[in-house]
Design a protein around this motif. Sequence first.
Motif, PDB file in Angstrom:
ATOM      1  N   LEU A  48     -16.963  25.459 -44.124  1.00 39.38           N
ATOM      2  CA  LEU A  48     -16.436  26.275 -45.215  1.00 39.38           C
ATOM      3  C   LEU A  48     -17.034  27.672 -45.279  1.00 39.38           C
ATOM      4  O   LEU A  48     -16.558  28.519 -46.016  1.00 39.38           O
ATOM      5  CB  LEU A  48     -16.677  25.563 -46.554  1.00 39.38           C
ATOM      6  N   SER A  49     -18.098  27.917 -44.520  1.00 38.82           N
ATOM      7  CA  SER A  49     -18.856  29.142 -44.727  1.00 38.82           C
ATOM      8  C   SER A  49     -18.268  30.328 -43.978  1.00 38.82           C
ATOM      9  O   SER A  49     -17.872  30.226 -42.830  1.00 38.82           O
ATOM     10  CB  SER A  49     -20.311  28.930 -44.273  1.00 38.82           C
ATOM     11  N   GLY A  50     -18.238  31.469 -44.667  1.00 42.15           N
ATOM     12  CA  GLY A  50     -18.217  32.741 -43.982  1.00 42.15           C
ATOM     13  C   GLY A  50     -19.664  33.006 -43.623  1.00 42.15           C
ATOM     14  O   GLY A  50     -20.571  32.470 -44.247  1.00 42.15           O
ATOM     15  N   ALA A  51     -19.944  33.816 -42.635  1.00 41.42           N
ATOM     16  CA  ALA A  51     -21.324  33.867 -42.191  1.00 41.42           C
ATOM     17  C   ALA A  51     -21.677  35.201 -41.568  1.00 41.42           C
ATOM     18  O   ALA A  51     -20.835  35.885 -40.985  1.00 41.42           O
ATOM     19  CB  ALA A  51     -21.598  32.749 -41.184  1.00 41.42           C
ATOM     20  N   VAL A  52     -22.958  35.564 -41.717  1.00 38.81           N
ATOM     21  CA  VAL A  52     -23.581  36.582 -40.881  1.00 38.81           C
ATOM     22  C   VAL A  52     -24.232  35.831 -39.727  1.00 38.81           C
ATOM     23  O   VAL A  52     -25.054  34.943 -39.943  1.00 38.81           O
ATOM     24  CB  VAL A  52     -24.635  37.384 -41.661  1.00 38.81           C
ATOM     25  N   ILE A  53     -23.847  36.147 -38.511  1.00 39.52           N
ATOM     26  CA  ILE A  53     -24.240  35.351 -37.354  1.00 39.52           C
ATOM     27  C   ILE A  53     -25.063  36.196 -36.393  1.00 39.52           C
ATOM     28  O   ILE A  53     -24.588  37.236 -35.903  1.00 39.52           O
ATOM     29  CB  ILE A  53     -22.999  34.783 -36.635  1.00 39.52           C
ATOM     30  N   ASP A  54     -26.287  35.752 -36.109  1.00 41.02           N
ATOM     31  CA  ASP A  54     -27.106  36.348 -35.070  1.00 41.02           C
ATOM     32  C   ASP A  54     -26.525  35.916 -33.731  1.00 41.02           C
ATOM     33  O   ASP A  54     -26.417  34.716 -33.463  1.00 41.02           O
ATOM     34  CB  ASP A  54     -28.550  35.855 -35.220  1.00 41.02           C
ATOM     35  N   PRO A  55     -26.144  36.839 -32.849  1.00 38.52           N
ATOM     36  CA  PRO A  55     -25.445  36.452 -31.615  1.00 38.52           C
ATOM     37  C   PRO A  55     -26.349  35.885 -30.531  1.00 38.52           C
ATOM     38  O   PRO A  55     -25.853  35.506 -29.467  1.00 38.52           O
ATOM     39  CB  PRO A  55     -24.813  37.774 -31.151  1.00 38.52           C
TER      40      PRO A  55
END
Length: 253
Positions: A48-55
Motif C-alpha cells: 500500500l505504500s508510496g515510498a522514498v526508495i534508496d536505489p
Amino acid sequence: MDCDVVVVGAGPAGLATAIRLKQQAAERGSDISVVLVEKGSEVGAHILSGAVIDPVGLDALVPGWREDAETPLLVQVNDDAFYLLGPAGGFRLPNFAMPPLMKNHGNYVGSLGNVCRFLAKKAEELGVEIYPGFAADEILYDEAGAVTGIATGDMGVNREGEPKGEFTRGMELRGRYTVFAEGARGHLTKQLIARFGLDAGRDVPKFGIGLKELWKVKKEHHKPGLVQHAFGWPLDAKTGGGAFLYHIDDEQV
C-alpha cells in the motif's frame, strides 16, 4: 509440492530473496527451485505504500534497472521540505537541522507496488514460480519440530467454512528452506516468534497505522521530485506520527 526454497510473501523482501537465490545458484553453475506464494490477487496488491526508495538495493540486485523500458521508478528526489504544523498553520524547518536520515537527494519516489511488479517479472525470468492469490495458512513441521514448509488455505468455501462448487483443497509446499516475508504483522511469523522465542531479550515491537491516498493534482501544483514531510498538529506531544507528500510522475502525489 517439493522444492528447495519456499518464500511466503511477494513484497520487496520476498522477491529480492527469490531473485538473489536464483542468481547465486546460476553463478555456481547450478539451479534451485524457488516457489513464492502471495495472498494478494496479484503481486503488489497488498503493497500500500508510496515510498522514498534508496536505489542501492536495486543497483545490486538488478543492475541496469534505470535503463529498463519497464523501470518502475522515474522520478528522482530533488528537493526536501519539512514542516511543523499547528492549529493555525505551519512553518518550514531549515534542512540543515534535519538528521541525515531525512536527506533524500539521490533517492527515488514512486509506487512500491509497481516496484514489486517489476521485481516479480525479473524473478519469473530467472525461473521463480510465483503463485498470487494463494495465502499461506499453516506452517508445516517435521517430527523434530523443524519447519518444513507451509500449506495454503482451502479456496471456494462459504462463510460457514463449507465447500462450494468451486472448492479447491489447499496445497502443501515443502521446502528445504522456508522464508517468511509476510510484512510487519504476518500471522505465521507471529506463530514462529512465539514457538521459538525469537523475541526473547529483544525490544518490544512498535507498530503504526498508515493511511495513503493517490491524488492527481493540477499541473501548476505538481513539482516532480519534491518530498514533503510534516509533524505536529493534529497529533499531541504524546503521540508519534506525521504526514508525507511525494510528488511522483504523471502529475500525481
